[in-house]
Scaffold this motif. Structure first.
Motif, mmCIF file in Angstrom:
data_model
loop_
_atom_site.group_PDB
_atom_site.id
_atom_site.type_symbol
_atom_site.label_atom_id
_atom_site.label_comp_id
_atom_site.label_asym_id
_atom_site.label_seq_id
_atom_site.Cartn_x
_atom_site.Cartn_y
_atom_site.Cartn_z
ATOM 1 N N ASP A 1 57.007 32.211 36.901
ATOM 2 C CA ASP A 1 58.199 33.038 36.629
ATOM 3 C C ASP A 1 57.861 34.244 35.754
ATOM 4 N N LYS A 2 56.564 34.509 35.566
ATOM 5 C CA LYS A 2 56.127 35.619 34.713
ATOM 6 C C LYS A 2 55.722 36.824 35.574
ATOM 7 N N GLU A 3 55.808 38.004 34.956
ATOM 8 C CA GLU A 3 55.374 39.214 35.648
ATOM 9 C C GLU A 3 54.298 39.916 34.830
ATOM 10 N N ILE A 4 53.250 40.341 35.498
ATOM 11 C CA ILE A 4 52.203 41.184 34.902
ATOM 12 C C ILE A 4 52.450 42.595 35.415
ATOM 13 N N ASP A 5 52.516 43.564 34.524
ATOM 14 C CA ASP A 5 52.853 44.927 34.945
ATOM 15 C C ASP A 5 51.948 45.411 36.066
ATOM 16 N N PHE A 6 50.620 45.256 35.883
ATOM 17 C CA PHE A 6 49.700 45.736 36.911
ATOM 18 C C PHE A 6 48.488 44.825 37.051
ATOM 19 N N ILE A 7 48.100 44.589 38.313
ATOM 20 C CA ILE A 7 46.796 44.039 38.634
ATOM 21 C C ILE A 7 46.027 45.158 39.324
ATOM 22 N N GLY A 8 44.841 45.476 38.822
ATOM 23 C CA GLY A 8 43.972 46.433 39.491
ATOM 24 C C GLY A 8 42.833 45.694 40.149
ATOM 25 N N GLU A 9 42.575 45.973 41.438
ATOM 26 C CA GLU A 9 41.517 45.276 42.165
ATOM 27 C C GLU A 9 40.582 46.298 42.797
ATOM 28 N N LYS A 10 39.273 46.135 42.577
ATOM 29 C CA LYS A 10 38.283 47.055 43.119
ATOM 30 C C LYS A 10 36.951 46.330 43.263
ATOM 31 N N ASN A 11 36.366 46.419 44.436
ATOM 32 C CA ASN A 11 35.041 45.833 44.698
ATOM 33 C C ASN A 11 34.962 44.366 44.297
ATOM 34 N N GLY A 12 36.037 43.638 44.570
ATOM 35 C CA GLY A 12 36.048 42.212 44.278
ATOM 36 C C GLY A 12 36.286 41.857 42.825
ATOM 37 N N GLU A 13 36.432 42.871 41.967
ATOM 38 C CA GLU A 13 36.707 42.642 40.548
ATOM 39 C C GLU A 13 38.173 42.982 40.257
ATOM 40 N N ARG A 14 38.659 42.485 39.109
ATOM 41 C CA ARG A 14 40.059 42.729 38.741
ATOM 42 C C ARG A 14 40.166 43.147 37.279
ATOM 43 N N LEU A 15 41.326 43.706 36.962
ATOM 44 C CA LEU A 15 41.771 43.796 35.573
ATOM 45 C C LEU A 15 43.288 43.650 35.569
ATOM 46 N N TYR A 16 43.810 43.250 34.409
ATOM 47 C CA TYR A 16 45.248 43.029 34.258
ATOM 48 C C TYR A 16 45.752 43.894 33.115
ATOM 49 N N VAL A 17 46.940 44.469 33.298
ATOM 50 C CA VAL A 17 47.476 45.384 32.286
ATOM 51 C C VAL A 17 48.958 45.108 32.041
ATOM 52 N N GLN A 18 49.305 44.993 30.758
ATOM 53 C CA GLN A 18 50.691 45.004 30.313
ATOM 54 C C GLN A 18 50.926 46.305 29.549
ATOM 55 N N VAL A 19 52.112 46.906 29.710
ATOM 56 C CA VAL A 19 52.434 48.159 29.037
ATOM 57 C C VAL A 19 53.641 47.933 28.142
ATOM 58 N N CYS A 20 53.501 48.316 26.872
ATOM 59 C CA CYS A 20 54.570 48.091 25.890
ATOM 60 C C CYS A 20 54.552 49.246 24.889
ATOM 61 N N TYR A 21 55.704 49.808 24.573
ATOM 62 C CA TYR A 21 55.741 50.962 23.667
ATOM 63 C C TYR A 21 55.108 50.621 22.327
ATOM 64 N N ALA A 22 55.519 49.506 21.741
ATOM 65 C CA ALA A 22 54.959 49.093 20.445
ATOM 66 C C ALA A 22 55.125 47.593 20.282
ATOM 67 N N LEU A 23 54.221 46.993 19.539
ATOM 68 C CA LEU A 23 54.304 45.557 19.249
ATOM 69 C C LEU A 23 55.088 45.393 17.951
ATOM 70 N N PHE A 24 56.415 45.455 18.078
ATOM 71 C CA PHE A 24 57.287 45.511 16.905
ATOM 72 C C PHE A 24 57.262 44.228 16.079
ATOM 73 N N ASP A 25 57.238 43.087 16.754
ATOM 74 C CA ASP A 25 57.405 41.818 16.044
ATOM 75 C C ASP A 25 56.677 40.705 16.794
ATOM 76 N N GLU A 26 56.756 39.522 16.243
ATOM 77 C CA GLU A 26 56.054 38.378 16.823
ATOM 78 C C GLU A 26 56.577 38.039 18.216
ATOM 79 N N VAL A 27 57.879 38.199 18.417
ATOM 80 C CA VAL A 27 58.470 37.902 19.732
ATOM 81 C C VAL A 27 57.869 38.822 20.795
ATOM 82 N N THR A 28 57.749 40.130 20.478
ATOM 83 C CA THR A 28 57.166 41.097 21.410
ATOM 84 C C THR A 28 55.704 40.771 21.676
#
Length: 404
Positions: A329-356
């Motif tokens: 039930d979770k979403e990852i903002d972006f998965i990048g895939e190239k030449n059989g390799e991957r990376l994962y990216v979350q985008v957030c304006y700021a890490l304001f608090d522990e919940v964020t």
């Protein structure tokens, strides 16, 4: 006076291995992102290494080439310009403006008459008859608007937060460095570019009749950049605004906009195996300045959308296939895939608090593989360089990364 050429070496380096190879090189991308500029870079490189080269240049945006309207006209012109005993190079800018151009190119390729380079502003040039006739005999090089690093170079700016904010506001259309970076002036220029893209590469090419509906759809996409939705949801929303547009028409118009490289569709995929979900996708703009010129722009309220769009385009420029990730039930903002390799990216304006922190890092922590994982934030302060193997990175740093 010779025009000063600011190098875009990342593209030239991809094209160089195919110089003088028996294959057509096609540079694709949205109008005004610098495809013509790249042709000039290739010509300059050829002339530096082969001064005797005969370069034939057809620019369909110039009046002098207006009489070249179909494949027969093109074939006649090129054969007049070929010089026996010299290496011949053919460059055609906006090749889609020539009816049945592929018939001439196939003939020239079969005869090995010249080394061929083209640009095109609509993805349909790589479908249908061209794909059938030229299968395995052309290679595509996508060209994009300026990256943040290129934006700094083109405009001779320092890497600082104010200039990042400027980039997120006015975007990276290369011609801006001729007119200055005043947002008001840039937006006036970009509105004209937008009209040209819509009328020439969408309405005319795709045969769209209801231009006002198309403009309403573009405005909706600008307001909802990076939101997850479907064509049916867009149709329902527009109907609530008293704009009647069937779902199939929305699908057709979205396809037309993506064909012009004006927007990019990003599908959702399950992290395990990258299974594509048929319902629900996101759309991002090729250039943020164009997106911002369409609607009344508010930097503060739009910053999250702008950051996501900028990260997406950075991944695309670096050759990744990009998906929106879904894991249970979770979403990852972006998965990048190239030449059989991957990376994962979350985008957030700021890490304001522990919940964020728990939300942004937690989604990535649920992914069990060992591929790189990033949380991209706007601030340069790094209270968390890494968190359980996940790297926090300021947007400025991420937008300068070279993943090649």
């Amino acid at each position: 006076m010779e025009e000063k050429i600011i190098r875009r070496d990342q593209y030239l380096d991809r094209i160089k291995p195919f110089l003088d190879k028996h294959i057509i090189k096609i540079l694709t991308g949205q109008r005004r992102v610098g495809k013509s500029y790249m042709l000039k870079m290739i010509i300059k490189h050829i002339k530096e290494n082969q001064p005797e080269a005969n370069v034939i240049y057809v620019d369909k945006e110039l009046e002098k080439f207006s009489e070249i309207t179909n494949h027969s006209d093109l074939d006649h012109y090129v054969n007049q310009e070929l010089i026996q005993g010299k290496p011949n190079y053919l460059f055609i800018d906006e090749v889609q403006e020539i009816v049945d151009f592929q018939r001439c190119l196939r003939s020239l390729l079969n005869e090995q008459a010249c080394d061929i380079y083209c640009t095109g502003s609509n993805a349909n040039i790589l479908s249908g008859e061209l794909a059938t006739l030229m299968a395995g005999r052309y290679i595509e090089f996508p060209i994009h608007s300026l990256s943040y690093a290129e934006f700094l170079t083109f405009n001779q700016l320092e890497d600082k937060i104010e200039n990042l904010e400027l980039y997120l506001t006015v975007g990276g259309m290369p011609y801006q460095h001729h007119i200055g970076l005043n947002p008001g002036h840039v937006f006036e220029y970009l509105k004209n570019v937008y009209s040209s893209i819509l009328l020439r590469d969408v309405v005319s090419w795709e045969g769209i009749r209801n231009v006002s509906l198309l403009e309403n759809l573009v405005a909706y996409l600008a307001d909802n950049t990076g939101s997850l939705f479907s064509a049916q949801n867009i149709s329902k929303y527009l109907k609530s605004q008293r704009v009647n547009i069937p779902t199939q028409t929305v699908i057709n118009y979205l396809k037309a906009l993506t064909n012009s490289y004006f927007i990019h569709k990003v599908a959702r995929a399950d992290i395990n195996g990258l299974k594509i979900f048929e319902i629900g996708e996101k759309y991002y703009f090729e250039d943020l300045g164009l997106r911002n010129s369409i609607r009344s722009f508010n930097y503060r309220s739009d910053i999250g959308k702008l950051m996501e769009n900028a990260v997406y385009m950075q991944l695309l420029r670096n050759g990744f296939r990009v998906f929106v990730g879904k894991f249970q039930d979770k979403e990852i903002d972006f998965i990048g895939e190239k030449n059989g390799e991957r990376l994962y990216v979350q985008v957030c304006y700021a890490l304001f608090d522990e919940v964020t922190i728990q939300r942004e890092f937690g989604n990535l922590m649920n992914v069990a593989d060992n591929y790189p994982k990033y949380v991209i934030t706007m601030d340069m302060i790094k209270p968390l360089n890494t968190f359980k193997g996940i790297q926090q990175m300021p947007l400025r740093d991420f937008l300068k990364m070279d993943f090649t």
